[in-house]
Design an enzyme around this catalytic site. Structure first.
Site, mmCIF file in Angstrom:
data_model
loop_
_atom_site.group_PDB
_atom_site.id
_atom_site.type_symbol
_atom_site.label_atom_id
_atom_site.label_comp_id
_atom_site.label_asym_id
_atom_site.label_seq_id
_atom_site.Cartn_x
_atom_site.Cartn_y
_atom_site.Cartn_z
ATOM 1 N N LEU A 199 0.871 -1.167 0.000
ATOM 2 C CA LEU A 199 0.000 0.000 0.000
ATOM 3 C C LEU A 199 0.909 1.218 0.000
ATOM 4 O O LEU A 199 1.914 1.231 0.723
ATOM 5 C CB LEU A 199 -0.891 0.022 1.251
ATOM 6 C CG LEU A 199 -1.995 -1.042 1.351
ATOM 7 C CD1 LEU A 199 -2.685 -0.948 2.708
ATOM 8 C CD2 LEU A 199 -3.011 -0.893 0.235
ATOM 9 N N ASP A 200 0.591 2.227 -0.797
ATOM 10 C CA ASP A 200 1.455 3.402 -0.792
ATOM 11 C C ASP A 200 1.380 4.097 0.570
ATOM 12 O O ASP A 200 0.484 3.828 1.377
ATOM 13 C CB ASP A 200 1.094 4.359 -1.933
ATOM 14 C CG ASP A 200 -0.281 4.973 -1.796
ATOM 15 O OD1 ASP A 200 -0.475 5.775 -0.870
ATOM 16 O OD2 ASP A 200 -1.164 4.664 -2.614
ATOM 17 N N THR A 201 2.304 4.967 0.816
ATOM 18 C CA THR A 201 2.456 5.558 2.147
ATOM 19 C C THR A 201 1.178 6.246 2.628
ATOM 20 O O THR A 201 0.830 6.173 3.810
ATOM 21 C CB THR A 201 3.621 6.569 2.140
ATOM 22 O OG1 THR A 201 4.797 5.913 1.660
ATOM 23 C CG2 THR A 201 3.894 7.093 3.540
ATOM 24 N N GLU A 202 0.456 6.923 1.741
ATOM 25 C CA GLU A 202 -0.730 7.667 2.124
ATOM 26 C C GLU A 202 -1.991 6.819 2.201
ATOM 27 O O GLU A 202 -3.025 7.290 2.665
ATOM 28 C CB GLU A 202 -0.948 8.820 1.134
ATOM 29 C CG GLU A 202 0.167 9.852 1.145
ATOM 30 C CD GLU A 202 0.398 10.426 2.539
ATOM 31 O OE1 GLU A 202 -0.576 10.939 3.116
ATOM 32 O OE2 GLU A 202 1.529 10.340 3.048
ATOM 33 N N THR A 203 -1.924 5.576 1.741
ATOM 34 C CA THR A 203 -3.102 4.703 1.759
ATOM 35 C C THR A 203 -3.143 3.910 3.056
ATOM 36 O O THR A 203 -2.129 3.408 3.533
ATOM 37 C CB THR A 203 -3.089 3.744 0.553
ATOM 38 O OG1 THR A 203 -3.126 4.515 -0.648
ATOM 39 C CG2 THR A 203 -4.297 2.820 0.576
#
Length: 335
Positions: A199-203
């Site tokens: 998951l990307d950092t902001e997700t």
């Protein structure tokens, strides 16, 4: 995220503060052993009228193995097939099948005997109905109602509710918060784990952790098309036809992409919350698709990975998956 319930009642819903919205509105606090509608709770493994029970019944009480049910019901063999199956899988020097099943946490030996007699157990792909069968627990592949029993006690399976700002790596050279920071806080720091996908950092949301390399490789392989469910918040209102556009698909810089399903969850002045399901695992695919249709993502939460749901698990926590959940994960990739 907005706090209003669908329907514009104006009442605030505080259930989505730092965690995904529940799939259904709560109807009041249920009594012990009851559903929100006041009915007795039902789960696969909890006996109903005229039933003796079923496998994995202890996991159904933990609140996470929520009625996942059987993956499939094996076809009951005829007499000739039963004799052939018995002779092909029986290991005289092995351990009784019902004992192996009970040790794996399926149920008591008596219930396991009933499951065998009912034709719900497979050994090495063969349905067996004789309780006298013996197997080698180190080599036998056992399924109950299509769900594989994991007999290797060294393999571990966890669900992590990743907060925003956490990097999907075990170590980060830049010192940013990462998965291992949360492992150290719990009881899993001695277990060598790796994450399934990213998951990307902001997700935010569900990230699976395991040391089962074969399962992890299959879950991330495009050929198995494992669906992932996301809650997506964007600036509203949303124009008509956006959902159809996302389902029809579009050409991005790394190829064609489309969502499997699109559903409006909530809409309030200035914000729209939608649920999308897609099986693609490309980097930042949800964010890129919504940006392409003119609605950059404000907040993104993965609430489901294949058969595993986030449920009411708190952010930043790691929980061990139940045996039924493990079985459904393996069934999803033909293990």
């Amino acid at each position: 995220m907005n706090d209003r319930k669908p329907g514009g009642s104006g009442k605030k819903n505080n259930s989505y503060r730092g965690k995904p919205l529940p799939s259904k509105p709560q109807q009041g606090k249920p009594g012990k052993g009851q559903s929100a509608q006041g009915q007795p709770r039902k789960s696969w493994g909890t006996p109903g009228p005229g039933q003796r029970g079923g496998p994995f019944r202890e996991d159904s009480q933990k609140g996470y193995d929520r009625n996942l049910g059987a993956a499939r019901k094996p076809a009951r063999p005829n007499r000739a097939q039963r004799d052939q199956n018995f002779s092909s899988v029986h290991t005289p020097e092995g351990v009784r099948l019902q004992k192996v099943m009970a040790s794996a946490g399926v149920a008591s030996r008596r219930v396991c005997e009933d499951l065998i007699a009912e034709g719900r157990v497979e050994v090495d792909g063969k349905v067996v109905t004789e309780t006298g069968i013996r197997v080698d627990p180190d080599t036998a592949v056992i399924h109950v109602d299509g769900l594989r029993l994991q007999l290797d006690t060294t393999l571990r399976y966890f669900a992590f509710n990743k907060p925003r700002g956490v990097v999907s790596t075990m170590d980060d050279p830049d010192g940013r918060p990462c998965i291992s920071d949360y492992l150290k806080k719990g009881k899993y720091d001695s277990t060598r784990l790796f994450h399934v996908g990213r998951l990307d950092t902001e997700t935010e949301g569900l990230l699976l952790l395991t040391n089962d390399g074969e399962l992890a490789n299959r879950l991330t392989h495009p050929s198995f098309e494992i669906p992932k469910t996301y809650l997506v918040q964007v600036h509203g209102p949303m124009a008509k036809g956006v959902g159809a556009q996302l389902k029809e698909g579009m050409q991005l810089e790394d190829g064609f992409a489309q969502v499997d399903s699109f559903k409006l969850v909530d809409s309030t002045p200035g914000h729209v919350l939608v649920e999308v399901v897609m099986h693609s695992g490309k980097n930042r695919i949800v964010r890129r698709m919504f940006k392409e249709v003119g609605y950059p993502v404000e907040r993104l939460v993965r609430v489901k990975f294949g058969p595993i749901g986030l449920g009411d698990q708190k952010q930043g926590t790691i929980r061990q998956m139940g045996r039924q959940e493990q079985g459904h994960l393996m069934a999803a990739v033909n293990l």
